[in-house]
Every structure is written in C-alpha cells, then in structure tokens.
Scaffold this motif. Structure first.
Motif, PDB file in Angstrom:
ATOM      1  N   SER A   5       0.835  -1.204   0.000  1.00  0.00           N
ATOM      2  CA  SER A   5       0.000   0.000   0.000  1.00  0.00           C
ATOM      3  C   SER A   5       0.871   1.256   0.000  1.00  0.00           C
ATOM      4  CB  SER A   5      -0.910   0.030   1.228  1.00  0.00           C
ATOM      5  OG  SER A   5      -1.702  -1.108   1.275  1.00  0.00           O
ATOM      6  N   PHE A   6       1.938   1.213   0.792  1.00  0.00           N
ATOM      7  CA  PHE A   6       2.822   2.381   0.873  1.00  0.00           C
ATOM      8  C   PHE A   6       3.435   2.704  -0.495  1.00  0.00           C
ATOM      9  CE2 PHE A   6       7.240   3.940   1.621  1.00  0.00           C
ATOM     10  CZ  PHE A   6       6.904   5.208   2.076  1.00  0.00           C
ATOM     11  N   ILE A   7       3.939   1.679  -1.173  1.00  0.00           N
ATOM     12  CA  ILE A   7       4.574   1.914  -2.479  1.00  0.00           C
ATOM     13  C   ILE A   7       3.521   2.264  -3.536  1.00  0.00           C
ATOM     14  CG2 ILE A   7       5.956   0.877  -4.326  1.00  0.00           C
ATOM     15  CD1 ILE A   7       7.546   1.544  -1.777  1.00  0.00           C
ATOM     16  N   ALA A   8       2.359   1.609  -3.466  1.00  0.00           N
ATOM     17  CA  ALA A   8       1.303   1.910  -4.454  1.00  0.00           C
ATOM     18  C   ALA A   8       0.890   3.379  -4.380  1.00  0.00           C
ATOM     19  CB  ALA A   8       0.097   0.997  -4.218  1.00  0.00           C
ATOM     20  N   GLY A   9       0.793   3.907  -3.166  1.00  0.00           N
ATOM     21  CA  GLY A   9       0.318   5.285  -3.005  1.00  0.00           C
ATOM     22  C   GLY A   9       1.379   6.342  -3.229  1.00  0.00           C
ATOM     23  N   MET A  10       2.632   5.939  -3.258  1.00  0.00           N
ATOM     24  CA  MET A  10       3.723   6.913  -3.373  1.00  0.00           C
ATOM     25  C   MET A  10       3.795   7.497  -4.788  1.00  0.00           C
ATOM     26  SD  MET A  10       7.815   6.296  -2.921  1.00  0.00           S
ATOM     27  CE  MET A  10       7.628   5.637  -1.291  1.00  0.00           C
ATOM     28  N   PRO A  11       3.865   8.806  -4.918  1.00  0.00           N
ATOM     29  CA  PRO A  11       4.102   9.386  -6.251  1.00  0.00           C
ATOM     30  C   PRO A  11       5.482   8.945  -6.756  1.00  0.00           C
ATOM     31  CG  PRO A  11       3.460  11.082  -4.659  1.00  0.00           C
ATOM     32  CD  PRO A  11       3.770   9.841  -3.869  1.00  0.00           C
ATOM     33  N   ASP A 304      11.044   3.080   4.849  1.00  0.00           N
ATOM     34  CA  ASP A 304      10.198   3.960   4.042  1.00  0.00           C
ATOM     35  C   ASP A 304      11.003   5.163   3.552  1.00  0.00           C
ATOM     36  OD1 ASP A 304       8.161   2.218   4.612  1.00  0.00           O
ATOM     37  OD2 ASP A 304       7.025   3.588   5.892  1.00  0.00           O
ATOM     38  N   ALA A 305      11.861   5.682   4.427  1.00  0.00           N
ATOM     39  CA  ALA A 305      12.664   6.861   4.041  1.00  0.00           C
ATOM     40  C   ALA A 305      13.585   6.538   2.859  1.00  0.00           C
ATOM     41  CB  ALA A 305      13.478   7.348   5.238  1.00  0.00           C
ATOM     42  N   ASP A 306      14.127   5.317   2.831  1.00  0.00           N
ATOM     43  CA  ASP A 306      14.962   4.916   1.690  1.00  0.00           C
ATOM     44  C   ASP A 306      14.140   4.934   0.398  1.00  0.00           C
ATOM     45  OD1 ASP A 306      17.280   4.417   3.167  1.00  0.00           O
ATOM     46  OD2 ASP A 306      16.743   2.322   3.545  1.00  0.00           O
ATOM     47  N   MET A 307      12.916   4.407   0.483  1.00  0.00           N
ATOM     48  CA  MET A 307      12.105   4.300  -0.732  1.00  0.00           C
ATOM     49  C   MET A 307      11.684   5.693  -1.220  1.00  0.00           C
ATOM     50  SD  MET A 307      12.677   1.204  -0.682  1.00  0.00           S
ATOM     51  CE  MET A 307      12.061   0.815  -2.312  1.00  0.00           C
ATOM     52  N   VAL A 308      11.414   6.585  -0.278  1.00  0.00           N
ATOM     53  CA  VAL A 308      11.111   7.970  -0.662  1.00  0.00           C
ATOM     54  C   VAL A 308      12.344   8.607  -1.311  1.00  0.00           C
ATOM     55  CG1 VAL A 308      10.562  10.268   0.256  1.00  0.00           C
ATOM     56  CG2 VAL A 308       9.299   8.250   1.067  1.00  0.00           C
ATOM     57  N   ALA A 309      13.527   8.268  -0.803  1.00  0.00           N
ATOM     58  CA  ALA A 309      14.756   8.843  -1.361  1.00  0.00           C
ATOM     59  C   ALA A 309      14.984   8.368  -2.802  1.00  0.00           C
ATOM     60  CB  ALA A 309      15.950   8.478  -0.478  1.00  0.00           C
ATOM     61  N   PHE A 310      14.710   7.091  -3.081  1.00  0.00           N
ATOM     62  CA  PHE A 310      14.828   6.617  -4.467  1.00  0.00           C
ATOM     63  C   PHE A 310      13.860   7.381  -5.374  1.00  0.00           C
ATOM     64  CE2 PHE A 310      16.368   2.405  -2.629  1.00  0.00           C
ATOM     65  CZ  PHE A 310      17.610   2.426  -3.232  1.00  0.00           C
ATOM     66  N   TYR A 335       3.194  13.089   1.024  1.00  0.00           N
ATOM     67  CA  TYR A 335       2.828  11.674   1.148  1.00  0.00           C
ATOM     68  C   TYR A 335       3.681  10.996   2.219  1.00  0.00           C
ATOM     69  CZ  TYR A 335       2.006   6.802   0.057  1.00  0.00           C
ATOM     70  OH  TYR A 335       1.673   5.472   0.156  1.00  0.00           O
ATOM     71  N   ALA A 336       4.985  11.259   2.209  1.00  0.00           N
ATOM     72  CA  ALA A 336       5.882  10.642   3.194  1.00  0.00           C
ATOM     73  C   ALA A 336       5.485  11.081   4.596  1.00  0.00           C
ATOM     74  CB  ALA A 336       7.331  11.008   2.881  1.00  0.00           C
ATOM     75  N   ASP A 337       5.147  12.364   4.763  1.00  0.00           N
ATOM     76  CA  ASP A 337       4.739  12.871   6.080  1.00  0.00           C
ATOM     77  C   ASP A 337       3.469  12.189   6.565  1.00  0.00           C
ATOM     78  OD1 ASP A 337       6.883  14.506   6.176  1.00  0.00           O
ATOM     79  OD2 ASP A 337       5.807  16.347   5.644  1.00  0.00           O
ATOM     80  N   SER A 338       2.478  12.091   5.654  1.00  0.00           N
ATOM     81  CA  SER A 338       1.201  11.513   6.077  1.00  0.00           C
ATOM     82  C   SER A 338       1.341  10.027   6.356  1.00  0.00           C
ATOM     83  CB  SER A 338       0.108  11.781   5.049  1.00  0.00           C
ATOM     84  OG  SER A 338       0.324  10.982   3.914  1.00  0.00           O
ATOM     85  N   SER A 340       4.060   8.541   7.493  1.00  0.00           N
ATOM     86  CA  SER A 340       4.775   8.321   8.756  1.00  0.00           C
ATOM     87  C   SER A 340       3.900   8.715   9.948  1.00  0.00           C
ATOM     88  CB  SER A 340       6.108   9.054   8.781  1.00  0.00           C
ATOM     89  OG  SER A 340       5.898  10.440   8.878  1.00  0.00           O
ATOM     90  N   SER A 341       3.053   9.760   9.801  1.00  0.00           N
ATOM     91  CA  SER A 341       2.215  10.146  10.939  1.00  0.00           C
ATOM     92  C   SER A 341       1.093   9.118  11.146  1.00  0.00           C
ATOM     93  CB  SER A 341       1.644  11.549  10.767  1.00  0.00           C
ATOM     94  OG  SER A 341       0.799  11.588   9.636  1.00  0.00           O
ATOM     95  N   SER A 342       0.669   8.440  10.076  1.00  0.00           N
ATOM     96  CA  SER A 342      -0.396   7.448  10.245  1.00  0.00           C
ATOM     97  C   SER A 342       0.142   6.197  10.948  1.00  0.00           C
ATOM     98  CB  SER A 342      -1.004   7.065   8.888  1.00  0.00           C
ATOM     99  OG  SER A 342      -0.110   6.246   8.167  1.00  0.00           O
ATOM    100  N   GLN A 343       1.478   6.050  10.943  1.00  0.00           N
ATOM    101  CA  GLN A 343       2.067   4.875  11.608  1.00  0.00           C
ATOM    102  C   GLN A 343       2.464   5.167  13.049  1.00  0.00           C
ATOM    103  OE1 GLN A 343       5.231   3.667   9.005  1.00  0.00           O
ATOM    104  NE2 GLN A 343       3.902   2.352   7.804  1.00  0.00           N
ATOM    105  N   SER A 344       2.565   6.473  13.385  1.00  0.00           N
ATOM    106  CA  SER A 344       3.061   6.792  14.739  1.00  0.00           C
ATOM    107  C   SER A 344       1.891   6.900  15.704  1.00  0.00           C
ATOM    108  CB  SER A 344       3.867   8.085  14.719  1.00  0.00           C
ATOM    109  OG  SER A 344       3.106   9.121  14.162  1.00  0.00           O
TER     110      SER A 344
END
Ligand SMILES: [Zn+2]
Length: 344
Positions: A5-11, A304-310, A335-338, A340-344
C-alpha cells in the motif's frame, strides 16, 4: 500500512523504460496474429516461460526482445503500445515517465519513421491528457548499428525534434563502445537533446564505457551504471557532478531476489543520484513499478525513508520542467509525512 500500500500510493517517476519492452503478452500475441508474425508462442504462459534468460543475460534478453519488437508494424500498433503503457503508469501512480524508443529496430524492417512517431506522439498526448501522467520521449540508438545509421536516425527525427526530449544509447554493448557514437552525440547536444546512455551491468570494459559516456559523449545520466562502484574515482565523480544513475532492479523468474538489490542501497547510501526503474516491464518477472519497488523494499528490508529517497532521486533527475518537478516533490514529501504520521 503494508509495504504494497505504501509503495502503491507513493508518487513515482520512471526514467528508464523502453516502449518496446512494455508490450504485455496479450497485446504481443494479438499484434503477432494481426500482422502475421511467427513468434513461436501460442499462449501468454508461453510468453512468460520464454523470459528466463540464461546468463549472460543481456544478449539472451536482447535476442528475445528483438524477436518480439517485430510485431510492431503499423503506426496504430505503436500508438496502441504507447496508450497502454501510459495507462499502466497511471495505475502505478507514476506521475512522470521518460519513455525510450528504438527506431532502428523498426526502420530496418521497413517501418517509416515519420508515420510511426507521429502516431506515438498523438497517443502520448491523448493518454497524458486522459490520465494526468506526464510523459517525454527519449530516442535511442541501437549500438550494434553503425555511426552512419545513428546519424540517419537523427536525420529522420529532425522534423519531430521539438517533440523528443532526449537521446539514448542501448542494445548490444559488447564491441560497441560509447565512443563509436561521438559524432551523433555532439550533433544531438548541439540541437538541444538531453543526453543519456546505457552502460549495462556485467559487460566487458564497463568502467571504461562509463568513462567514455562522461568524457566523450557528455551525458547527464547513465542508464544502469552499476560499475561506477568498481572505481572509486568514478564514484566520487558521479556524486560530485550529480550524474543520475537509472538502475533497474529487475529479475527473471528464477532469480532468487531483485537483481542489483544491494548495489542500489550502496549507491543511495553513498549519496549517488540513483533511481529504481523497470527497464522492460513486460519482459521481466519484476513487472511494473509498484510491484517491483515493493519487492525491493520487502526483500531488501529497506526503510520507508529509503524508498522515498529513491523516488525523490527519480524526480530530481528527470528532464521535466522544474516547476512540475517541484510540484511532484512537494506531493512526495506530503505523502511521506502523512504515511509516517499514520504509523506513529
Ligand atoms: Zn534499458
């Protein structure tokens, strides 16, 4: 949130994909039947079964790939492939894609460049308007051809120069060094093309070929470029000069994990401008962007931060307008912010 889901939703953006490698088996078989091309495949399962290229993978892959491209004959065939792939980008939340196409494999069979490209460009424009995906063209030299043939390709493309963003170099690397196309690249640069070139994985003289791409061709990006890791001076140079490396974490059916899985993380951690790309998503078991990138995260154990960096690197390395890039980067950060906040 699951990795899928995380990768599917990532721009996401894709900088290294070949139009001819996006023909899904159903379309491949349908075009083969329509155009009377004998592939030796009866079913989609036959197509998938033919994709377990033995080592050395590149020449075996290219033999398969060039057999399949023969199904593309009429302008409408190229348009259908373009439309289908841009719709797949939309389904994978790929916001921006730079699509390579290799006219030499078609014109050598008698396909005329002008009608072929005009149909592709119309399909690109319509599909982008329908889906909201941004797409640019990169015209590619097939390096087994002569330097004169490469210049003839640029001649044929000249009337469409304003619709083609970049020049690339692909296909059989052995015996076909980048320097062979010095004149074509100089000419392309003078007429405003952005420049990239393949330096494939596990090729003879890989480090020398990367050096030629930088020193002789003057590229801004290298497609693959894995072997910068073999030379500390080259590694430092691509980092300092912000040369983008469009790596492809593809795999064949019998590969135990995505190829180059560890290398891309090494490159990322070294602050190289490395991105993850599908190369030929209908000719590898890794398939399309979301499926491939999710597997990279899951199997590699990456954050997740690595995948956002790629993903960030792909947008930053793209040849889209800076305003568009800034907008996509803002979406990616939000997207990365939302997430990570949904997981915390
Ligand atoms: Zn490629």
């Amino acid at each position: 949130m699951s990795i899928d889901s995380f990768i599917a939703g990532m721009p996401k953006a894709e900088l290294h994909v070949h139009l001819e490698g996006t023909l899904e088996p159903a379309m491949l078989l349908q075009l083969a039947a329509k155009n009377g091309v004998e592939l030796g495949f009866e079913t989609e399962d036959d197509v998938w079964a033919a994709q377990d290229y033995p080592d050395p993978a590149l020449p075996h892959f290219l033999d398969y790939h060039l057999k399949c491209v023969r199904v593309l004959q009429e302008p409408a065939d190229f348009a259908a492939a373009t439309k289908a792939f841009i719709e797949t980008c939309a389904a994978n939340n790929v916001r921006h894609v730079e699509i390579m196409f290799g006219p030499m494999a078609h014109t050598v069979r008698g396909v005329e460049f002008g009608p072929m490209f005009a149909a592709m460009e119309r399909a690109r424009s319509d599909a982008c308007a329908d889906t909201g995906v941004s797409a640019l063209w990169i015209i590619c030299i097939d390096r087994e051809h002569t330097a004169e043939e490469a210049e003839a390709m640029l001649d044929a493309a000249e009337p469409y120069r304003h619709q083609i963003t970049g020049l690339g170099l692909a296909s059989y690397e052995e015996g076909n060094p980048p320097s062979k196309f010095e004149d074509a690249y100089r000419r392309a640069k003078d007429s405003g093309y952005r420049l990239t070139a393949h330096c494939d994985c596990d090729q003879r003289d890989s480090v020398e070929h990367i050096r030629q791409c930088l020193d002789v061709l003057g590229v801004e990006r290298i497609d693959h470029g894995l072997h910068v890791l073999d030379d500390s001076g080259l590694s430092e140079r691509v980092i300092a000069d912000r040369i983008a490396l469009t790596m492809c974490t593809t795999w064949r059916p019998s590969d135990p994990e995505p190829r180059r899985l560890r290398a891309v993380k090494t490159m990322l951690d070294a602050d190289m401008l490395v991105s993850l790309n599908t190369d030929d998503p209908s000719e590898f078991a890794s398939r399309h962007m979301t499926h491939m990138v999710a597997a990279v995260q899951r199997v590699g154990g990456y954050s997740d931060a690595d995948m956002v960096a790629f993903a960030r690197n792909a947008f930053v390395s793209s040849w889209a307008d800076r305003g568009d890039v800034d907008g996509w980067l803002a979406d990616l950060d939000a997207y990365a912010d939302s997430a990570s906040s949904s997981q915390s």
